[in-house]
Design a protein around this motif. Structure first.
Motif, PDB file in Angstrom:
ATOM      1  N   ASP A  51      34.868  55.939  32.436  1.00 58.92           N
ATOM      2  CA  ASP A  51      35.324  55.562  33.778  1.00 58.92           C
ATOM      3  C   ASP A  51      34.213  55.775  34.797  1.00 58.92           C
ATOM      4  O   ASP A  51      34.055  54.976  35.728  1.00 58.92           O
ATOM      5  N   PHE A  53      31.010  55.586  34.113  1.00 60.51           N
ATOM      6  CA  PHE A  53      30.101  54.457  33.872  1.00 60.51           C
ATOM      7  C   PHE A  53      30.596  53.218  34.631  1.00 60.51           C
ATOM      8  O   PHE A  53      29.844  52.550  35.322  1.00 60.51           O
ATOM      9  N   CYS A  54      31.886  52.935  34.448  1.00 60.13           N
ATOM     10  CA  CYS A  54      32.465  51.731  35.058  1.00 60.13           C
ATOM     11  C   CYS A  54      32.291  51.788  36.573  1.00 60.13           C
ATOM     12  O   CYS A  54      31.843  50.824  37.198  1.00 60.13           O
ATOM     13  N   GLN A  55      32.677  52.917  37.135  1.00 61.84           N
ATOM     14  CA  GLN A  55      32.682  53.014  38.587  1.00 61.84           C
ATOM     15  C   GLN A  55      31.273  52.866  39.163  1.00 61.84           C
ATOM     16  O   GLN A  55      31.063  52.138  40.129  1.00 61.84           O
ATOM     17  N   PHE A  57      28.740  51.467  37.704  1.00 58.98           N
ATOM     18  CA  PHE A  57      28.267  50.112  37.410  1.00 58.98           C
ATOM     19  C   PHE A  57      28.830  49.117  38.426  1.00 58.98           C
ATOM     20  O   PHE A  57      28.108  48.280  38.972  1.00 58.98           O
ATOM     21  N   LEU A  58      30.127  49.249  38.682  1.00 58.98           N
ATOM     22  CA  LEU A  58      30.793  48.259  39.529  1.00 58.98           C
ATOM     23  C   LEU A  58      30.443  48.421  41.008  1.00 58.98           C
ATOM     24  O   LEU A  58      30.621  47.486  41.790  1.00 58.98           O
ATOM     25  N   VAL A 100      24.152  50.822  29.482  1.00 56.80           N
ATOM     26  CA  VAL A 100      24.854  50.595  30.754  1.00 56.80           C
ATOM     27  C   VAL A 100      23.858  50.494  31.915  1.00 56.80           C
ATOM     28  O   VAL A 100      23.933  49.574  32.740  1.00 56.80           O
ATOM     29  N   ILE A 104      23.207  43.854  33.217  1.00 56.29           N
ATOM     30  CA  ILE A 104      23.162  43.029  34.420  1.00 56.29           C
ATOM     31  C   ILE A 104      24.421  43.266  35.253  1.00 56.29           C
ATOM     32  O   ILE A 104      25.534  43.239  34.714  1.00 56.29           O
ATOM     33  N   HIS A 105      24.256  43.487  36.536  1.00 56.89           N
ATOM     34  CA  HIS A 105      25.422  43.697  37.400  1.00 56.89           C
ATOM     35  C   HIS A 105      26.058  42.357  37.734  1.00 56.89           C
ATOM     36  O   HIS A 105      25.932  41.854  38.849  1.00 56.89           O
ATOM     37  N   THR A 106      26.761  41.833  36.739  1.00 56.47           N
ATOM     38  CA  THR A 106      27.365  40.508  36.902  1.00 56.47           C
ATOM     39  C   THR A 106      28.382  40.501  38.040  1.00 56.47           C
ATOM     40  O   THR A 106      28.731  39.443  38.542  1.00 56.47           O
ATOM     41  N   SER A 117      31.088  36.785  37.593  1.00 57.19           N
ATOM     42  CA  SER A 117      31.607  37.233  38.891  1.00 57.19           C
ATOM     43  C   SER A 117      32.222  38.607  38.741  1.00 57.19           C
ATOM     44  O   SER A 117      32.433  39.084  37.624  1.00 57.19           O
ATOM     45  N   ALA A 118      32.530  39.230  39.856  1.00 54.12           N
ATOM     46  CA  ALA A 118      33.410  40.386  39.808  1.00 54.12           C
ATOM     47  C   ALA A 118      34.756  39.900  39.265  1.00 54.12           C
ATOM     48  O   ALA A 118      35.131  38.741  39.467  1.00 54.12           O
ATOM     49  N   LEU A 119      35.465  40.766  38.591  1.00 53.31           N
ATOM     50  CA  LEU A 119      36.772  40.397  38.037  1.00 53.31           C
ATOM     51  C   LEU A 119      37.864  41.222  38.714  1.00 53.31           C
ATOM     52  O   LEU A 119      37.594  42.308  39.228  1.00 53.31           O
ATOM     53  N   TYR A 121      40.697  43.880  39.146  1.00 60.54           N
ATOM     54  CA  TYR A 121      40.652  45.166  38.449  1.00 60.54           C
ATOM     55  C   TYR A 121      41.659  45.295  37.319  1.00 60.54           C
ATOM     56  O   TYR A 121      41.476  46.086  36.405  1.00 60.54           O
TER      57      TYR A 121
END
Lengths: 550, 550
Positions: A51, A53-55, A57-58, A100, A104-106, A117-119, A121
């Protein structure tokens, strides 16, 4: 007790040690598989790490890190599987630092160069759920409710495209003899599936001939008396059609690519001529492809005119709407797709403008029985008359991606998708107007949808561009400049724009123009982000010496 | 403010109302896309709900609910996308009640009928991470570190199969001109890709002929002077080869299926004859397929003997080890795969015996340049000389499934996989011995690996079976009985075993035997679970009146 390799090689290593070691392995592995309730604390720990990592990254704004590829790949040079299970903590650290960190910060609002794109949540918890359920959508015995859920989601999109009656959908939505659409791994497989259905229907069994499926392409062309088979579409057709033509034995030289007009739309007159020529030459036209949103520039062919041509030629009309299909959600823009409802098959990607995770392609069929031509059975499953979705599909075992699709259609809804589409196009128009007003850039054509082609013009050439007096040599220099600009921008990683090559015939011959390519689909991208991307390019360009390319 | 349809249709509905409504939609949609930090509370709420779904799903022992399919599908009969975004709470409730509740418990220790299993818990947080990162593995610009990570994981498995030198791997592991393997969506695409490479290499460009890729199959066969093209393998070859033969224009009748012996292994003598016949008839043998773990019964062909035949015939040797490939991890069982290292290409599924989520197929190539024959480029990406993985692949955009593969190889390790393989086979042997000792069942062949075929024998027929005096009519009755038994067992849902049809020539003609098919791969399945499954079948059988089938 984990033994090192050295200890294992040591002479003191004995049968007892091996037994103990095996027991340790067994314990470790069984713990990995233990049901949730038993491993809660470890699972919670991993959840926390991933989580985080996700946060992080996003929430990163930069498009990427500036690590050099050659350096990066050195981190991935191990060709031996570790003998012992790695420690979870160490492995996650490795993953974080090496994978990670340099992905790439898609989802970055300044990564506006590809169809990512961002997706929303909700896809993230659903991904976990999908993996926990691990359904195999190939057959009802491994995907019960999900098979019907998938059919429902596909029917919803089918209706959006074809808009048949309530009774049509009541009849076909959960009818195991009908196929309104097939969920596949991506647009490429969707396009190949469409061509496959078209070919098998065009060269089906008749009299003593068992059809192309059983007897093969050479025999089928021979039986039907064709000199060959072709697929016809725009020169901007996706390269999945090259794959289809190769894979299916048609040959990529039999993929006829028709020139486009200034708006990146297939030239209808030239298309009509090509169709006539093929017929005159006794070539089977397996299908005519209309493109709704070219990968290169977002252009949408005049689908209604292509539908007319296909109808006159009695051939399959396929629309590759992998990118542009969701324009249909927009009251303002759906007129661009007029004619799509006459297509025999339509490709739409869920992982593009439906804002769902990678791995969701779809092909829809006007005629729910069209896909019968590719049906296969197997005795251990895939039984005739069953609800097994794998009966009519290129792929076999596949994940329950329908979960995302169903959720997206419900949780975003018609109006939500309309908003997303309208916003993307509005912001693209904003970017186009910025570019037009800035002396540093040249807009390469009005955008049809939300893709934009433009280029940077080095200062000494700006006047010539304004006067349309750029020579071929100047153009080559501009090409080199833009290629370099895009590469440096990508390497620095603050922002990202992709590049492509557009051919133009402005010098009475075909010359290539290297274009910068923006894709504006990320809802998080603001006008200010667009300004930042353009400003970044201007700053980078200022550091590039034009003399390098002379 | 969410308006009902009725309100929207109401005359009082005005421009102002529409504006307000649009604003509301915008707010809702933008909230779905907001970065983690902003929506923490909502995201945590969904996480909690879906985590509960996961936990209750994963801890259920029953294979399935007993809901009737016809009733179930009525829950999925909506063909209209909702106009407004649905409420998250309501949607998740719907999902839980209708989809999650009636999905198949593929992880249940008593669901031992298909090639699904419980998965290690780390795949669940990784699924979330993969979706958060949403890399597109087709190209380096949308999957930087992950491209190298994927190459590393594939090289590890390549080495396990082919065991080339350190210097070989140092040269190829991260060399963009080399392809040790391709990650695809599943075994079917892996097998198709292998056949595609084999065909294109066999009918490549030479002199003025541009090769099958460009000129098509009919022209290629003509140029090379072949009367047709075939693929040869066991009658138990997976049905993906039917798809390959159809799709690629070869024709399914040119897929030559050689009979198997009593152990479900291809008859080598018959294979040799078929090869000789094809060569005598001037048919191109695109490839010979060896099966390592048939889907039907887990049988492993004698790969070394097939390798000899393929070598003599100068043809491509493909091994479909989608299921059985991981036997190579086991010191005790890897000898069954002897000869696999001589294969030109090998298919292995990650979502089978590597215990990873659905959607991970792989094809490996002995020669790192074999896949050049299918290479394609596109101007907007997929550039020659780049690290873009999509250059040599059937698929285009695809998710970063390498994340699971890389984690599995590291976190389970050689010894961990060895344990899992050994355990599956050991428990299968346990089940076989149970069946042999129970009068109710007949074992249909000794298991090669961890698939088991058997059947229930109705009481009045048991003596005849023991004396091998079952007539064809008795056999038909037994078939009907077993079909019924399997269907009822599936419907009740306490336990699950699949069924298949095995042909036997015991009455001097081919007669079908309906077999119950167990697949023992789930590490959570204990000997007691196996006892329970068999006991469940005996209890169900007791309720089936044999007279129904007379």
């Amino acid at each position: 007790m984990i033994l090192s390799k050295q200890e294992m090689l040591n002479e003191s290593y004995s049968f007892e040690t091996e037994q103990a070691l095996n027991y340790e392995i067994e314990k470790q592995v069984m713990q990995l598989f233990a049901s949730s309730s038993q491993v809660t604390s470890i699972e919670e720990q991993i959840d926390r790490i991933t989580d985080n990592f996700c946060q992080s990254f996003l929430s990163t704004i930069n498009a990427n890190t500036d690590i050099n590829l050659d350096l990066l790949l050195k981190n991935f040079s191990e060709s031996q599987i570790p003998v012992q299970p790695a420690s979870l903590e160490n492995y996650l650290k490795h993953l974080g630092n090496n994978v990670v960190a340099h992905s790439i910060h898609t989802s970055s609002p300044r990564f506006i160069g590809h169809m990512t794109s961002a997706l929303p949540y909700f896809v993230r918890p659903l991904a976990k759920l999908m993996t926990a359920m691990n359904q195999n959508a190939v057959k009802i015995e491994t995907a019960k409710a999900l098979s019907f859920c998938e059919r429902e989601a596909l029917a919803m999109l089918h209706r959006l495209i074809y808009n048949f009656s309530d009774s049509f959908y009541a009849q076909h939505i959960q009818n195991n003899l009908s196929t309104l659409g097939i969920l596949v791994s991506g647009g490429t497989v969707a396009n190949i599936t469409a061509v496959w259905c078209a070919r098998n229907n065009a060269l089906g069994p008749i009299d003593e001939f068992l059809g192309v499926e059983k007897e093969g392409l050479a025999a089928a062309l021979d039986f039907y008396g064709y000199k060959g088979a072709v697929i016809i579409g725009s020169e901007l057709m996706h390269f999945s059609f090259d794959k289809a033509a190769d894979l299916m034995g048609i040959g990529t030289h039999r993929l006829i690519r028709i020139p486009t007009d200034g708006n990146n739309r297939v030239n209808i007159q030239a298309l009509r001529q090509a169709v006539a020529q093929c017929r005159a030459q006794n070539l089977l036209i397996i299908g005519i492809v209309g493109v709704a949103g070219t990968t290169d520039s977002g252009g949408v062919d005049s689908l209604a005119e292509i539908a007319d041509i296909a109808q006159e030629a009695h051939t399959h009309f396929h629309v590759d709407a992998a990118w542009g299909g969701p324009l249909i959600f927009s009251q303002q823009h759906r007129h661009k797709l007029a004619g799509i409802e006459r297509a025999d098959s339509v490709t739409i990607d869920g992982h593009k403008q439906l804002y769902l995770p990678m791995g969701i392609g779809m092909v829809f069929f006007r005629d729910p029985h069209k896909a019968e031509a590719i049906e296969k059975q197997a005795s251990y499953t895939m039984r005739k008359g069953s609800f097994d979705l794998g009966k009519r599909a290129l792929e076999g075992s596949r994940p329950g991606m329908a979960l995302f699709l169903h959720a997206g259609l419900n949780l975003i809804g018609l109006k939500g998708y309309e908003f997303l589409i309208d916003e993307g196009i509005r912001k693209t128009q904003y970017m186009a107007s910025c570019i037009c007003s800035m002396p540093e850039f040249e807009l390469l054509g009005e955008p049809d949808t939300n893709l934009l082609l433009y280029r940077y013009i080095p200062k000494p050439l700006r006047e010539l561009v304004a006067k349309k007096q750029l020579t071929e040599t100047d153009n080559q220099l501009t090409n080199k400049f833009n290629e370099s600009l895009q590469k440096i921008q990508r390497q620095i990683g603050r922002t990202f724009i992709s590049r492509t090559t557009k051919t133009t015939s402005s010098f009475s011959k075909e010359i290539p123009i290297i274009a910068l390519r923006a894709v504006i689909a990320n809802p998080l991208t603001t006008e200010k982000d667009i300004d930042t991307v353009l400003k970044d390019q201007i700053e980078i360009a200022a550091e590039i010496s034009i003399s390098t390319f002379l």
